[in-house]
Design an enzyme around this catalytic site. Sequence first.
Site, PDB file in Angstrom:
ATOM      1  N   GLU B  98       5.616  43.417  66.744  1.00 40.92           N
ATOM      2  CA  GLU B  98       5.244  43.748  68.127  1.00 40.92           C
ATOM      3  C   GLU B  98       5.092  42.485  68.960  1.00 40.92           C
ATOM      4  OE1 GLU B  98       1.472  45.762  68.546  1.00 40.92           O
ATOM      5  OE2 GLU B  98       0.660  44.765  66.803  1.00 40.92           O
ATOM      6  N   TYR B 161       3.038  60.307  62.175  1.00 36.96           N
ATOM      7  CA  TYR B 161       2.321  60.614  60.924  1.00 36.96           C
ATOM      8  C   TYR B 161       1.607  61.957  61.066  1.00 36.96           C
ATOM      9  CZ  TYR B 161       2.447  55.448  60.979  1.00 36.96           C
ATOM     10  OH  TYR B 161       2.807  54.142  61.116  1.00 36.96           O
ATOM     11  N   GLU B 211       6.306  59.984  75.095  1.00 28.52           N
ATOM     12  CA  GLU B 211       5.087  59.624  75.815  1.00 28.52           C
ATOM     13  C   GLU B 211       5.466  59.162  77.213  1.00 28.52           C
ATOM     14  OE1 GLU B 211       3.843  56.860  72.806  1.00 28.52           O
ATOM     15  OE2 GLU B 211       4.387  55.134  73.996  1.00 28.52           O
ATOM     16  N   HIS B 249       0.979  51.036  74.406  1.00 29.44           N
ATOM     17  CA  HIS B 249       2.365  50.607  74.207  1.00 29.44           C
ATOM     18  C   HIS B 249       2.884  49.921  75.472  1.00 29.44           C
ATOM     19  CE1 HIS B 249       3.057  53.931  70.978  1.00 29.44           C
ATOM     20  NE2 HIS B 249       2.541  52.840  70.468  1.00 29.44           N
TER      21      HIS B 249
END
Lengths: 381, 292
Positions: B98, B161, B211, B249
């Site tokens: 990231e 998940y 999202e 994010h």
Amino acid sequence: MDLFEYQGKQYFARFGIPVSPGGVADTVEEAVAQAEAVGYPVVVKAQVQVGGRGKAGGIKLADNAAEVRFHAGSILGMNIKGHIVKRLWIERASDIEQEYYASFTLDRTAKLYLGMLSAKGGVDIEQVAAEDPDAIARLHVNPLDGLAEDACRDWVARAKLDPRANEGVVNILMKLYRCFVEGDADLVEINPLILTPDGRVHALDAKVTLDDSAARNHPEWDAFRGLEQLDERESLARSKGLQYVGLDGDVGIIANGAGLAMSTCDTVNQVGGKPANFLDIGGGASADVVTSALEVINTDPNVKVIFINIFGGVTRCDEVARGIIEATRRVQLRSPLIIRLDGTNAREGHAILAENASDRLIIAPTMLEAANRAVAIAAGG
Amino acid sequence: MAIFVNEQTKVVVQGLTGRQGSYYGLRNRAYGTQVVAGTNPQKAGADVEGIPIFASVADAVQATGANASFVIVPAAVAADAILEAAEAGVPFIVCVTEHIPMHTQAAVFNRLKRDFPHTRLLGPNCSGILSPGKCNIGFTPAEVSMPGPVGIVSRSGTLAYQSIFELTQKGIGQSTCVGIGGDPVPGTNFIDCLAAFEADPETKGVIMIGEIGGAEEERAADFIQHEMTKPVVAYIAGVTAPPGKRMGHAGAIISGSKGTAKAKMEALEKAGARVALNPTQLGDLMQEALAG
């Protein structure tokens, strides 16, 4: 990180983009001193990171010290859409003949850079895009090729500006592109980019969003920090290295992972509650990080209940449960906890929580159930 | 069948000698993934719990036949690592790193597209890819998964998940779960995954988790409407996200009127996808979809 106008202009100036001479002021006296230094007439501009400053009365022209004193006095402390004005930018007033719009950003669909240039500047570009899309000349730039001057010239020609402006605009766009790429910005925008009656082109406003992921390559950005408009909760969370966004509800939220944290806020909202915050504690959820998260939420006077939503993946639920129990011993909480824990070793995790369960530490079997209980408690039930 | 990976996938881990790299590399191997090599120019000839370390990806490929790479290195060197793997001929690269700057991501994406058109990059800043019982590259907790007919594609790792868990609890298995990541320039996008799931005979239905931010979900909706015959159940996170605030994010930010969860949900619904209002509903709706 979003820059204030004056910071954006300082950043522009680094790349040779012409801006009006000016200076910052935090008090009325400083405002007068800056105005005397740049020469009248000046514009007194509120430094807030929100659109519509002008309409709200946050931008005023002043011809002399008395007017600067009056306007600075009324603008400092002004509340513009929830943003309190703490700083002013005083700059030499410009004669404006034409107002244009120019920007570079990433086109996330094309995965290329997108330059936008319009003869219709000075207004909300979203509105121009919606009502008159042809008024915006667009240019895609491949990052591997960069912006060639010839391509830039063609682009400017397509925008149908006043021909006297073309050379100056090409010059500024080439520099703005460098500012965008070498300056590691997600967005650079000049609105308005003006043409003066004597044929000069310069940036009258500056909107710059820096890419936080590139901060390690830009130690000079540190100078821009500290003035960011974070509320107390956000400042505390940042100091603890947490991903926190303050909202205005009464259900405190802690989740692991950005997606799950957003989803938790949504689920609370869906069952009729209002989230007090977004807080992502990342994949881990150790006792230390849960403690930090609880400390931040505990400072929020609006919070009536805290919903901890953890999906135990690589970090197993039993470890997470121990971390939560440890954290509750370290922080004197004002609000009860609702905990939902699923994933790897969920049964073991629940067993650990169950030993400590009370009316201040409630275990819920599913995310939806947890949201319902949290909202009921927040409502006083 | 599965998409992008299978039991024949042989993985070289770039960063295997690091703390994170060895942890996840060994976890992936313990699951049964063929982790055949690691790279570190300073440690060629050494090994990490029996996995040989090579000086370069090219050396690793030559010696082991690795056909996938797992890039788990610091952001400052991640772009070079991705391009090294591409130059070595690795056709599938998973990058979990990231905080790679946007401009670096854009340059890497366009470099791969121009010079290595047959290389697929998954990520950066993604959770990885799991095909239950076959291969796991990245962070996905395979413990909660089981093999079966549902493909999953998600920007968010934890929501992926969560959806695996919801399905497994209902006794519905997964063909492949792909985390495409939450960054602005993902190497693999929703449409790439939807197309692959549509073509995969083992996959009978697809869960898509988006999202706020960008317009990728709207583009995916268009693809679902025109190109997909298999049922799609979608979920979009960020209904309550305020405009202008980045929700964790790098890509999850609503700018202007674009990128809202509501607009994305409407587009998906219009395209014929079943839209869940919370993650739990994903399992319910998929059960319905598979039943008929």
